[in-house]
Design a protein around this motif. Structure first.
Motif, PDB file in Angstrom:
ATOM      1  N   SER A   1       1.349  -1.466  -0.010  1.00 42.70           N
ATOM      2  CA  SER A   1       0.220  -0.038  -0.172  1.00 42.70           C
ATOM      3  C   SER A   1       0.699   1.187  -0.106  1.00 42.70           C
ATOM      4  O   SER A   1       0.893   2.066  -0.834  1.00 42.70           O
ATOM      5  CB  SER A   1      -1.017  -0.092   0.867  1.00 42.70           C
ATOM      6  OG  SER A   1      -1.953   1.307   1.059  1.00 42.70           O
TER       7      SER A   1
ATOM      8  N   VAL B   1       2.216   1.619  -2.987  1.00 43.11           N
ATOM      9  CA  VAL B   1       1.328   2.147  -4.574  1.00 43.11           C
ATOM     10  C   VAL B   1       0.858   3.532  -4.633  1.00 43.11           C
ATOM     11  O   VAL B   1       0.471   4.541  -5.746  1.00 43.11           O
ATOM     12  CB  VAL B   1      -0.130   1.331  -4.257  1.00 43.11           C
ATOM     13  CG1 VAL B   1      -0.758   1.520  -4.857  1.00 43.11           C
ATOM     14  CG2 VAL B   1       0.006   0.055  -4.721  1.00 43.11           C
ATOM     15  N   ASN B   2       1.323   3.823  -3.137  1.00 46.95           N
ATOM     16  CA  ASN B   2       0.827   5.858  -2.888  1.00 46.95           C
ATOM     17  C   ASN B   2       1.404   6.661  -3.375  1.00 46.95           C
ATOM     18  O   ASN B   2       2.248   7.316  -3.727  1.00 46.95           O
ATOM     19  CB  ASN B   2       0.670   5.550  -1.100  1.00 46.95           C
ATOM     20  CG  ASN B   2      -0.816   4.989  -0.332  1.00 46.95           C
ATOM     21  OD1 ASN B   2      -2.053   5.025  -1.474  1.00 46.95           O
ATOM     22  ND2 ASN B   2      -1.304   4.553   0.426  1.00 46.95           N
TER      23      ASN B   2
ATOM     24  N   GLN C   1       1.745   6.371  -6.369  1.00 46.80           N
ATOM     25  CA  GLN C   1       0.095   7.503  -7.353  1.00 46.80           C
ATOM     26  C   GLN C   1      -0.133   8.999  -8.146  1.00 46.80           C
ATOM     27  O   GLN C   1      -1.006   8.904  -9.331  1.00 46.80           O
ATOM     28  CB  GLN C   1      -0.971   7.609  -5.905  1.00 46.80           C
ATOM     29  CG  GLN C   1      -2.331   8.000  -6.512  1.00 46.80           C
ATOM     30  CD  GLN C   1      -2.817   7.674  -5.119  1.00 46.80           C
ATOM     31  OE1 GLN C   1      -2.995   7.905  -4.193  1.00 46.80           O
ATOM     32  NE2 GLN C   1      -4.637   7.220  -5.478  1.00 46.80           N
TER      33      GLN C   1
ATOM     34  N   LYS D   1      -8.270   5.980  -6.337  1.00 49.75           N
ATOM     35  CA  LYS D   1      -8.608   5.292  -5.030  1.00 49.75           C
ATOM     36  C   LYS D   1      -8.583   3.904  -5.856  1.00 49.75           C
ATOM     37  O   LYS D   1      -8.575   2.983  -5.233  1.00 49.75           O
ATOM     38  CB  LYS D   1      -9.401   5.711  -4.024  1.00 49.75           C
ATOM     39  CG  LYS D   1      -9.856   4.410  -3.086  1.00 49.75           C
ATOM     40  CD  LYS D   1     -10.648   5.186  -1.939  1.00 49.75           C
ATOM     41  CE  LYS D   1     -11.264   3.537  -1.519  1.00 49.75           C
ATOM     42  NZ  LYS D   1     -11.434   2.404  -1.493  1.00 49.75           N
TER      43      LYS D   1
ATOM     44  N   ARG E   1      -5.468   2.458  -6.959  1.00 53.99           N
ATOM     45  CA  ARG E   1      -4.638   2.048  -6.199  1.00 53.99           C
ATOM     46  C   ARG E   1      -4.841   0.678  -5.553  1.00 53.99           C
ATOM     47  O   ARG E   1      -4.271   1.001  -5.744  1.00 53.99           O
ATOM     48  CB  ARG E   1      -4.338   3.142  -5.060  1.00 53.99           C
ATOM     49  CG  ARG E   1      -3.404   2.696  -3.785  1.00 53.99           C
ATOM     50  CD  ARG E   1      -3.919   3.597  -2.775  1.00 53.99           C
ATOM     51  NE  ARG E   1      -5.963   3.212  -2.506  1.00 53.99           N
ATOM     52  CZ  ARG E   1      -5.547   3.808  -0.906  1.00 53.99           C
ATOM     53  NH1 ARG E   1      -5.910   4.728  -0.199  1.00 53.99           N
ATOM     54  NH2 ARG E   1      -7.433   3.337  -0.564  1.00 53.99           N
TER      55      ARG E   1
END
Length: 673
Positions: free
Chosen positions: A519, A522-523, A526, A576, A579
């Motif tokens: 996570s 990925v953020n 982004q 979102k 993501r």
């Protein structure tokens, strides 16, 4: 050297029952056209009338004529206890009360002292195999004539060359005769005695033509010019006899045959030979010492002895090699079964050992054309199965729509703040199931190879198994049944491997990427991914859309269904959504690789344990348990008729070869020179 020709005669008798195709013995083959005087030449060598006479083709079977010089009857009786090969031959017939006699190999222990009876026996034996329709056959008649008037010789009289069929003869009789003649004179160890009449042009001699086909250099050919007394007045054959017309390496000998009048009046051959000598002195005085029947007999005997001397070393080597080959063949057929129990156990143990050795790679017969046995199984595990698993895309068949749909279904009516774990499990199980089909195919391929090993072992295993067709089929059936029983068990265990992976998704696996790390990664990316717009489409488009209030005037009686509201065909994913999809994809990829690695390792182990190793360990006990039954022993060990016949033929040939080797060994090296 006097023992050489009797030695060849003994060898011919040894190989008569098994055939002389594999051994080419030295001999003199008489070739000539019909009515060329062949019979008269042969009878002049013997000094007696014994050959069939008549019109048309008379000689219809090869006649192997062995002339044996013996002492006169009175001298034989005196030398009854003498030594030496020559006296031994005489001593064998000391009880024969005749100066001359003959014996046939097919008439054992029967002695013919009347040469008219010899002629009748030749005619009867010819009709027995060739019939009475003037047909011919390649099966020879063996005749041995003992006389103090002959020199040791071995001759083969063949049917005369003809051009036109007579009576009931087949249309291809000419080709049949030529084929028979060529089969004898093609033997490189044979001497060719070509008989051609003096009253015909030598350039058109069929006998010389056939001789030239197999002996172009003329090293094995001797020409006999017969019927010198029948030439036209004012002509002679001097140029021919001197070799100035057609040169012949071994020489040209002229003879005078008995006329039909001489035969009808029963003129003796002794008188004919005297008249021949007188004729030669009158017409060919310069050649009288090198012509005539007596000179022909001496020349043939001398040529044959020297030819045998030259051929004997090679003949001995050939016999020795054949003894070794036929002994190996006889050993491969095995001995007749005496102890059925021991034989069955031996064959079963040998087959089981060969089967296991083929899997282990230690078999004696290793193929070089293709992979087989354990090597093939290894290839299936690491090449076929391994590459197939490596080619499976962890995310194959998954679209962004599938991932988003799974996420939404996992959150229920509430929008998700985080990626739900249930959606990950749902999707990764779907991907793991894709590993089951290649795993099952791997089991199938190994099972097929184990079946192929059965045929491999049957082909290269001991000849003992091939001797017994029923036992062979029973062994194949038992092994096939054992494999058939283990196949579903192995399939179930492999299926369980996939089910085990599906039963519990271990997100705490040491090699699994932590969801929080994914996570965060990925953020951090982004910002880069948001610039690339992603579109997705609904799995189906609602065709009959109801009008939503505010966008039309629905019928007063029609109810409004909000679920029928049109959904946009495509749209950009939100940050979102991008993501969430990326996180799920990375997690699936990470976990799928863990499971694939595990399956790639565990499926071969499972197949080896439940199928391959089990069969190796239980094969012999299964075979013994199924086949070692008292009621089956006799039935299973029934030998095939073909094998029994081949063993008999090989044993007979081996015995003949050993006898031939002993006969050749009796000749001392010093006797050859």
């Amino acid at each position: 050297m006097e023992t050489l020709i009797p030695t060849i005669n003994r060898l011919q008798e040894v190989f008569q029952t098994v055939g002389t195709e594999i051994i080419q013995l030295p001999q003199i083959v008489v070739v000539g056209t019909q009515s060329s005087g062949k019979s008269s030449v042969l009878e002049s060598l013997v000094g007696r009338d014994f050959l069939p006479r008549g019109s048309g083709i008379v000689t219809r079977r090869p006649l192997v004529l062995q002339l044996v010089n013996v002492a006169p009857q009175q001298e034989r009786l005196k030398n009854e206890h003498g030594n030496g090969l020559k006296q031994n031959i005489q001593n064998s017939y000391t009880g024969v009360k005749a100066e001359e006699w003959g014996t046939f190999l097919h008439c054992k222990n029967q002695i013919f002292t009347d040469f008219l009876e010899i002629r009748k026996e030749i005619e009867a034996e010819t009709e027995r195999t060739s019939g009475d329709n003037k047909g011919i056959t390649c099966e020879p008649i063996y005749l041995k004539i003992f006389s103090p008037k002959v020199l040791n010789l071995t001759l083969v009289d063949l049917p005369g060359i003809i051009k036109v069929p007579v009576g009931d003869q087949p249309e291809n009789i000419e080709a049949q005769v030529q084929e028979m003649i060529l089969s004898f004179i093609s033997n490189p160890n044979s001497l060719i005695l070509a008989v051609s009449p003096a009253n015909s042009d030598l350039a058109t001699s069929d006998a010389l033509k056939l001789a030239r086909e197999v002996d172009p250099d003329g090293r094995r050919t001797l020409l006999v010019v017969s019927k010198l007394d029948l030439m036209d007045a004012g002509t002679d054959a001097l140029e021919v006899l001197l070799g100035r017309v057609i040169p012949v390496r071994l020489g040209i000998i002229g003879v005078v045959n008995r006329s039909q009048h001489d035969i009808n009046t029963q003129k003796s051959l002794e008188d004919s030979i005297k008249d021949e000598h007188v004729f030669l002195q009158r017409h060919y005085p310069s050649l009288v010492s090198r012509a005539g029947s007596r000179y022909l007999a001496k020349t043939l005997s001398k040529l044959l002895m020297h030819h045998i001397r030259d051929c004997l070393p090679e003949l001995k080597t050939r016999v020795t090699v054949l003894i070794s080959q036929y002994q190996a063949r006889l050993n491969s057929y095995g001995q007749p079964v005496e102890d059925h129990s021991a034989t069955l156990l031996q064959i079963v143990t040998k087959f089981a050992t060969d089967y296991c050795n083929t899997i282990e790679g230690t078999a004696r017969h290793i193929q070089t054309s293709e992979l087989c046995g354990g090597a093939r199984i290894c290839y299936i595990f690491h090449e076929t199965f391994g590459r197939t698993l490596q080619s499976i895309d962890p995310l194959g068949g998954l679209t962004d729509l599938d991932i988003l749909t799974a996420i939404r279904n996992a959150t229920g009516p509430r929008p998700a703040l985080f990626v739900p774990e249930v959606s990950f499990e749902l999707l990764v199980k779907r991907q793991i199931k894709r590993l089951e089909e290649p795993s099952m195919r791997c089991v199938e391929l190994v099972h097929e190879e184990l079946q192929r090993i059965i045929q491999h072992c049957s082909s290269y295993s001991t000849q003992e198994l091939l001797r017994f067709p029923k036992l062979h089929d029973s062994i194949v059936e038992v092994v096939t049944g054992l494999l058939r029983k283990r196949l579903p068990i192995t399939n179930e265990m492999v299926h369980n491997l996939i089910s085990i992976e599906l039963a519990y998704i271990n997100t705490k696996h040491p090699d699994f990427t932590d969801a929080a790390q994914v996570s965060a990664s990925v953020n951090s990316q982004q910002a880069d991914t948001l610039d690339g717009g992603k579109h997705w489409k609904t799995e189906k488009t609602v065709e009959n859309k109801a009008q939503v209030p505010g966008f039309g005037s629905p019928s007063k009686t029609q109810a409004v269904n909000l679920l029928d509201t049109a959904v946009p065909i495509s749209r950009k994913l939100s940050a979102k959504e991008q993501r969430d999809c990326e996180i799920i994809q990375r997690l699936i990829n990470s976990y799928f690789l863990i499971v694939r690695k595990s399956i790639q390792d565990s499926v071969p182990k499972t197949v080896m344990h439940f199928l391959v190793n089990f069969v190796k360990e239980h094969l012999q006990s299964e075979l013994v348990g199924q086949l070692y039954k008292q009621g089956l022993l006799q039935e299973l060990l029934i030998e095939s008729q073909e094998t029994a016949q081949q063993r008999t033929e090989v044993a007979q040939m081996l015995e003949a070869l050993k006898k031939a080797n002993n006969i050749i060994s009796e000749i001392r090296e010093t006797h050859l020179w």
